[in-house]
Design an enzyme around this catalytic site. Structure first.
Site, short mmCIF file in Angstrom:
data_model
loop_
_atom_site.label_atom_id
_atom_site.label_comp_id
_atom_site.label_asym_id
_atom_site.label_seq_id
_atom_site.Cartn_x
_atom_site.Cartn_y
_atom_site.Cartn_z
N GLY A 139 0.62 -1.23 -0.08
CA GLY A 139 -0.10 0.01 -0.06
C GLY A 139 0.92 1.23 -0.07
N GLY A 152 1.74 5.06 1.66
CA GLY A 152 1.56 5.59 3.11
C GLY A 152 1.41 7.26 2.79
CG ASP A 183 -1.92 4.21 6.31
OD1 ASP A 183 -2.73 3.62 6.96
OD2 ASP A 183 -0.93 4.84 6.98
CE1 TYR A 194 -0.03 10.21 9.52
CE2 TYR A 194 -1.15 8.84 7.69
CZ TYR A 194 -0.46 8.86 8.93
OH TYR A 194 -0.05 7.58 9.49
CG ASN A 201 1.19 2.90 16.59
OD1 ASN A 201 2.49 2.43 16.07
ND2 ASN A 201 0.75 3.95 15.92
CB SER A 207 7.65 3.23 10.15
OG SER A 207 6.81 4.21 10.61
CG LEU A 211 10.93 1.52 2.73
CD1 LEU A 211 10.85 2.14 1.49
CD2 LEU A 211 11.71 0.06 2.01
CB SER A 242 18.73 4.73 11.98
OG SER A 242 19.90 5.16 11.63
CB SER A 251 8.70 7.05 -2.05
OG SER A 251 9.71 7.62 -2.96
N1 LIG Z 1 -0.19 4.19 12.42
C1 LIG Z 1 0.84 5.00 12.37
O1 LIG Z 1 1.29 5.39 13.65
C2 LIG Z 1 2.09 5.32 11.64
C3 LIG Z 1 3.34 5.81 11.84
C4 LIG Z 1 4.40 5.95 10.89
C5 LIG Z 1 4.06 5.79 9.53
N2 LIG Z 1 2.66 5.34 9.41
C6 LIG Z 1 2.31 5.03 7.90
O2 LIG Z 1 3.28 4.25 7.36
C7 LIG Z 1 3.87 5.31 5.98
C8 LIG Z 1 5.40 5.01 5.90
O3 LIG Z 1 6.02 5.53 6.87
P1 LIG Z 1 7.25 6.63 6.90
O4 LIG Z 1 6.49 7.87 6.33
O5 LIG Z 1 7.75 6.95 8.37
O6 LIG Z 1 8.20 6.08 5.61
P2 LIG Z 1 8.81 4.72 5.20
O7 LIG Z 1 8.16 4.24 4.09
O8 LIG Z 1 9.27 4.03 6.27
O9 LIG Z 1 10.27 5.50 4.65
C9 LIG Z 1 10.30 6.76 3.71
C10 LIG Z 1 11.45 7.09 3.49
O10 LIG Z 1 12.20 5.98 2.55
C11 LIG Z 1 12.72 6.48 1.33
N3 LIG Z 1 12.31 5.74 0.22
C12 LIG Z 1 11.37 5.25 -0.01
N4 LIG Z 1 11.57 4.24 -1.08
C13 LIG Z 1 12.68 4.28 -1.32
C14 LIG Z 1 13.39 3.45 -2.42
N5 LIG Z 1 12.90 2.64 -3.10
N6 LIG Z 1 14.74 3.66 -2.12
C15 LIG Z 1 15.30 4.27 -1.22
N7 LIG Z 1 14.73 5.12 -0.24
C16 LIG Z 1 13.44 5.12 -0.76
C17 LIG Z 1 11.88 7.90 1.25
O11 LIG Z 1 12.50 8.81 0.65
P3 LIG Z 1 12.28 9.32 -0.87
O12 LIG Z 1 10.91 10.25 -0.79
O13 LIG Z 1 13.32 10.06 -1.42
O14 LIG Z 1 11.97 8.07 -1.77
C18 LIG Z 1 11.92 8.33 2.75
O15 LIG Z 1 12.85 9.13 3.11
C19 LIG Z 1 3.26 6.84 6.43
O16 LIG Z 1 3.13 7.31 5.59
C20 LIG Z 1 1.97 6.37 7.24
O17 LIG Z 1 1.13 6.11 6.18
C21 LIG Z 1 1.88 5.03 10.14
#
Ligand SMILES: NC(=O)c1ccc[n+]([C@@H]2O[C@H](COP(=O)([O-])OP(=O)(O)OC[C@H]3O[C@@H](n4cnc5c(N)ncnc54)[C@H](OP(=O)(O)O)[C@@H]3O)[C@@H](O)[C@H]2O)c1
Length: 507
Positions: free
Chosen positions: A223, A225, A253, A258, A380, A428, A430, A433, A471
């Site tokens: 999906g 985010g 999502d 947001y 969570n 999250s 990707l 750290s 992303s």
């Molecule tokens: N329920 C909750 O409490 C909760 C909490 C956190 C997150 N979320 C959901 O999870 C989603 C994703 O989590 P997140 O926002 O923490 O991000 P993430 O998907 O864990 O990571 C995003 C990071 O990874 C990089 N990235 C993405 N695809 C890549 C690829 N193919 N190669 C290299 N780098 C890549 C992105 O940079 P680029 O933009 O440059 O690609 C960005 O810096 C959120 O949008 C949200 O919907 C839910």
């Protein structure tokens, strides 16, 4: 053979499958062009152009040419243009198409590659005729293709006649009766047919009981985010949500936190967006609204412009002090957004309130009963919190969303959920750290010829968990969806499994 029977049959077969029979060839022209220097010459005109009218409405302009050589980049390409967008297929005759060969352009937007979200089935050259021969040997009736193939030949005959006679020629083919238009619910928008439980669909090694499989809801394997948070800042993600929809993501999502629900709503209402029925939309009630879930849910639905969520989740188990409705947060100054969403007490700590989890779950159940969401879920949570909910739930959770990646696989929670037909979504996936530089992940990625991010996502798809990467980079958006097609080996699983870090905490 001329170019019609050598080349045009491929795109025509696809078009007849999608749109049904051809009614007529409106115009056609055949040119006998060929370089004099060539010794061998085609026995039929080397270049044919025709305008073909399908009974269901579409008009197709066909160019079939041997004059432009086989190895020309455009041989067998197909463009479809509709009111709401365009589709470009680089090679309609390909037996083993690369992921980048289909591109989708929503109305007014750039073309985006649309990788097939399902594992690729390798086809060898001539495997089709081999399967046909085996079926004939077994005495099976032909299930597909025979009538359609005959109709395609009839269309080619009609093009030749129209070119020779210089007039419109109807395709009055007795076989046309047997040609059915493909289901208008196209494969790219149809929700996946299989649930999380079978190994063959890339989901759920942890689950194999049919009863559990049937209880679990069907979700796309990956999906998107929609959170606006990036490294502590708000970033605009609407362009990337549009790119994701064009690329073929069918799970969004979202959350009231947001703040961009109304902008996503504008996008969903715009021409070229997928039908609502083919999308899985998740919403989340924020911590300040545990005692106001009806107001929050209705507000989010109104901003998104939809009647009901596919799943509505509790964003966190902890409840904070009510701050009023959280409508259209993205339009407010950042300080105001912070004040509304992260209330603090006199010590600067989160202003918590005493709303117990069980009661909040019952409030969510009331939303389900009002038809405002098709399923319920929670984010969570620990396993003990999840058990507390399960103990009181009349409407059990269908979805659990937690942070997960190879450092934090949450195996016990995932297995507990899968045993009960609850789908797990990895948020999250990707951004931990060092994850994308992790040597084991980079090595597995190199062996598969994909990026480390794709392996980090395939880690979830392989075990029936749905990752929701975010992303802002169109190439990453496309590659992340294609991760669903990576097939991990047992050795890969062992290497990724060894990355679990019980001490992992997000910095
Ligand atoms: N329920 C909750 O409490 C909760 C909490 C956190 C997150 N979320 C959901 O999870 C989603 C994703 O989590 P997140 O926002 O923490 O991000 P993430 O998907 O864990 O990571 C995003 C990071 O990874 C990089 N990235 C993405 N695809 C890549 C690829 N193919 N190669 C290299 N780098 C890549 C992105 O940079 P680029 O933009 O440059 O690609 C960005 O810096 C959120 O949008 C949200 O919907 C839910």
């Amino acid at each position: 053979m001329g170019p019609l029977y050598d080349g045009a049959v491929y795109p025509l077969s696809l078009l007849v499958d999608w749109f049904g029979p051809v009614a007529a060839v409106r115009t056609a022209d055949a040119l006998d062009v060929w370089p004099d220097r060539e010794e061998r010459k085609p026995s039929r005109p080397a270049h044919v152009e025709a305008t073909v009218e399908f009974a269901s409405g579409p008009i197709v302009r066909l160019t079939a040419s041997l004059y432009a050589p086989h190895r020309s980049r455009e041989f067998n390409s197909l463009e479809l243009h509709g009111d709401d967008g365009s589709l470009y297929l680089a090679d309609s005759g390909a037996l083993a198409a690369d992921r980048d060969t289909v591109s989708v352009g929503g109305s007014g937007r750039q073309y985006v590659s649309a990788p097939h979200p399902r594992p690729r089935r390798e086809r060898r050259y001539l495997s089709g005729p081999e399967r046909l021969a085996e079926a004939l040997e077994r005495g099976d009736a032909s299930t597909t293709g025979g009538r359609r193939a005959a109709h395609v030949v009839a269309v080619c005959n009609a093009i030749e006649r129209a070119a020779a006679e210089g007039s419109r020629v109807g395709v009055d083919d007795a076989l046309t009766d047997g040609i059915r238009r493909a289901d208008s619910d196209s494969p790219s928008t149809r929700p996946p047919r299989r649930g999380p439980a079978t190994r063959s669909d890339g989901g759920g090694r942890a689950v194999d009981s049919p009863a559990v499989r049937d209880a679990a809801i069907r979700l796309p394997p990956v999906g998107f985010g929609c959170s606006r948070y990036r490294d502590g800042e708000y970033v605009d993600r609407i362009d990337s949500v549009a790119t994701a929809l064009d690329a073929g993501y069918r799970l969004l999502d979202s959350a009231e936190l947001y703040g961009n629900e109304s902008r996503i709503g504008d996008l969903l209402a715009a021409p070229g967006s997928p039908d609502r029925g083919g999308l899985f939309v998740i919403g989340k009630v924020w911590n300040t609204n545990h005692e106001h879930v009806l107001e929050a849910c209705r507000g989010s639905l109104a901003e998104l412009g939809i009647d009901a969520f596919d799943s509505y989740l509790l964003h966190w188990p902890e409840a904070w002090a009510y701050q009023g409705p959280l409508s259209d947060l993205a339009s407010k100054p950042p300080a105001e957004q912070e004040r509304l969403t992260f209330p603090t007490d006199e010590n600067g700590d989160p202003a918590t309130v005493d709303a117990d989890l069980e009661t909040t779950w019952q409030r969510l159940e009331a939303l389900y009963e009002r038809g405002l969401t098709r399923t319920l879920g929670v984010c969570n949570v620990s396993l003990s919190q999840l058990r507390r909910i399960a103990d009181v739930a009349r409407i059990p959770p269908a979805v659990v969303q937690v942070e997960s990646h190879p450092y934090l696989p949450r195996t016990e929670l995932v297995e507990w959920c899968h045993e009960r037909g609850i789908r797990v979504i990895a948020h999250s996936p990707l951004s931990a750290s060092g994850l994308l530089e992790e040597p084991a992940i980079c090595d597995v990625a190199d062996e598969h010829g994909v990026s480390p991010a794709e392996i980090a996502l395939a880690f979830h798809v392989d075990r029936g968990v749905v990752p929701i990467p975010a992303s802002n980079d169109p190439d990453h958006v496309v590659a992340n969806l294609a991760a669903a097609r990576v097939r991990l080996s047992d050795a890969d699983r062992r290497r990724l499994g060894a990355l679990e870090d019980p001490e992992f905490t997000r910095e």
